[in-house]
Design a protein around this motif. Structure first.
Motif, PDB file in Angstrom:
ATOM      1  N   LYS A 132       0.862  -1.183   0.000  1.00  0.00           N
ATOM      2  CA  LYS A 132       0.000   0.000   0.000  1.00  0.00           C
ATOM      3  C   LYS A 132       0.898   1.233   0.000  1.00  0.00           C
ATOM      4  CE  LYS A 132      -3.918   0.198   2.119  1.00  0.00           C
ATOM      5  NZ  LYS A 132      -5.022   0.265   3.082  1.00  0.00           N
ATOM      6  N   GLU A 133       0.565   2.221  -0.826  1.00  0.00           N
ATOM      7  CA  GLU A 133       1.320   3.472  -0.846  1.00  0.00           C
ATOM      8  C   GLU A 133       0.728   4.428   0.169  1.00  0.00           C
ATOM      9  OE1 GLU A 133       2.026   5.248  -4.646  1.00  0.00           O
ATOM     10  OE2 GLU A 133       2.391   3.307  -5.589  1.00  0.00           O
ATOM     11  N   VAL A 134       1.607   5.091   0.925  1.00  0.00           N
ATOM     12  CA  VAL A 134       1.172   6.072   1.918  1.00  0.00           C
ATOM     13  C   VAL A 134       2.027   7.321   1.802  1.00  0.00           C
ATOM     14  CG1 VAL A 134       0.307   4.350   3.553  1.00  0.00           C
ATOM     15  CG2 VAL A 134       2.653   5.127   3.730  1.00  0.00           C
ATOM     16  N   SER A 135       1.475   8.443   2.236  1.00  0.00           N
ATOM     17  CA  SER A 135       2.197   9.710   2.293  1.00  0.00           C
ATOM     18  C   SER A 135       2.126  10.225   3.722  1.00  0.00           C
ATOM     19  CB  SER A 135       1.577  10.739   1.352  1.00  0.00           C
ATOM     20  OG  SER A 135       1.685  10.312   0.023  1.00  0.00           O
ATOM     21  N   MET A 136       3.207  10.872   4.153  1.00  0.00           N
ATOM     22  CA  MET A 136       3.272  11.385   5.517  1.00  0.00           C
ATOM     23  C   MET A 136       3.867  12.775   5.526  1.00  0.00           C
ATOM     24  SD  MET A 136       4.766   8.105   7.479  1.00  0.00           S
ATOM     25  CE  MET A 136       4.161   6.468   7.145  1.00  0.00           C
ATOM     26  N   THR A 137       3.512  13.538   6.559  1.00  0.00           N
ATOM     27  CA  THR A 137       4.103  14.863   6.712  1.00  0.00           C
ATOM     28  C   THR A 137       5.504  14.717   7.294  1.00  0.00           C
ATOM     29  OG1 THR A 137       3.208  15.117   8.923  1.00  0.00           O
ATOM     30  CG2 THR A 137       1.874  15.955   7.124  1.00  0.00           C
ATOM     31  N   GLY A 138       6.272  15.755   7.150  1.00  0.00           N
ATOM     32  CA  GLY A 138       7.590  15.801   7.761  1.00  0.00           C
ATOM     33  C   GLY A 138       7.511  16.549   9.082  1.00  0.00           C
ATOM     34  N   THR A 139       8.514  17.370   9.336  1.00  0.00           N
ATOM     35  CA  THR A 139       8.520  18.176  10.555  1.00  0.00           C
ATOM     36  C   THR A 139       8.454  19.654  10.183  1.00  0.00           C
ATOM     37  OG1 THR A 139      10.926  18.224  10.563  1.00  0.00           O
ATOM     38  CG2 THR A 139       9.865  16.460  11.820  1.00  0.00           C
ATOM     39  N   GLY A 140       8.337  20.490  11.170  1.00  0.00           N
ATOM     40  CA  GLY A 140       8.365  21.938  10.951  1.00  0.00           C
ATOM     41  C   GLY A 140       7.176  22.429  10.156  1.00  0.00           C
ATOM     42  N   LEU A 141       7.443  23.276   9.147  1.00  0.00           N
ATOM     43  CA  LEU A 141       6.377  23.904   8.369  1.00  0.00           C
ATOM     44  C   LEU A 141       5.549  22.894   7.593  1.00  0.00           C
ATOM     45  CD1 LEU A 141       8.106  27.131   6.994  1.00  0.00           C
ATOM     46  CD2 LEU A 141       6.421  26.938   8.830  1.00  0.00           C
ATOM     47  N   SER A 142       6.191  21.834   7.076  1.00  0.00           N
ATOM     48  CA  SER A 142       5.410  20.852   6.322  1.00  0.00           C
ATOM     49  C   SER A 142       4.395  20.157   7.219  1.00  0.00           C
ATOM     50  CB  SER A 142       6.325  19.826   5.646  1.00  0.00           C
ATOM     51  OG  SER A 142       6.996  19.032   6.587  1.00  0.00           O
TER      52      SER A 142
END
Length: 67
Positions: A16-26
């Motif tokens: 399964k493909e997933v997307s995640m946020t990073g840190t800080g502003l993103s």
């Protein structure tokens, strides 16, 4: 494929493909630029994440099963 899941020996897995946020502003703006492929065992649920952008063209299921 090789021996199966390292946790239970199961031989059925899904991707399964997933997307995640990073840190800080993103993270603040919910920019999900970190993309991964998750491979999980259908029997026990054990999962491994693989960076989609650095995939070397190898079959990810083979990597999951230790191939």
């Amino acid at each position: 494929m090789s021996q199966g899941c390292i946790k239970c020996g199961g031989t059925n897995a899904q991707e399964k493909e997933v997307s995640m946020t990073g840190t800080g502003l993103s993270k603040m703006f919910d920019v999900q630029h970190n993309q991964f492929v998750v491979v999980y065992c259908e029997n026990c649920g054990y999962s491994e994440f693989y960076n989609k952008n650095s995939s070397s063209g190898a079959n990810i299921l083979d990597l999951f099963f230790g191939g």
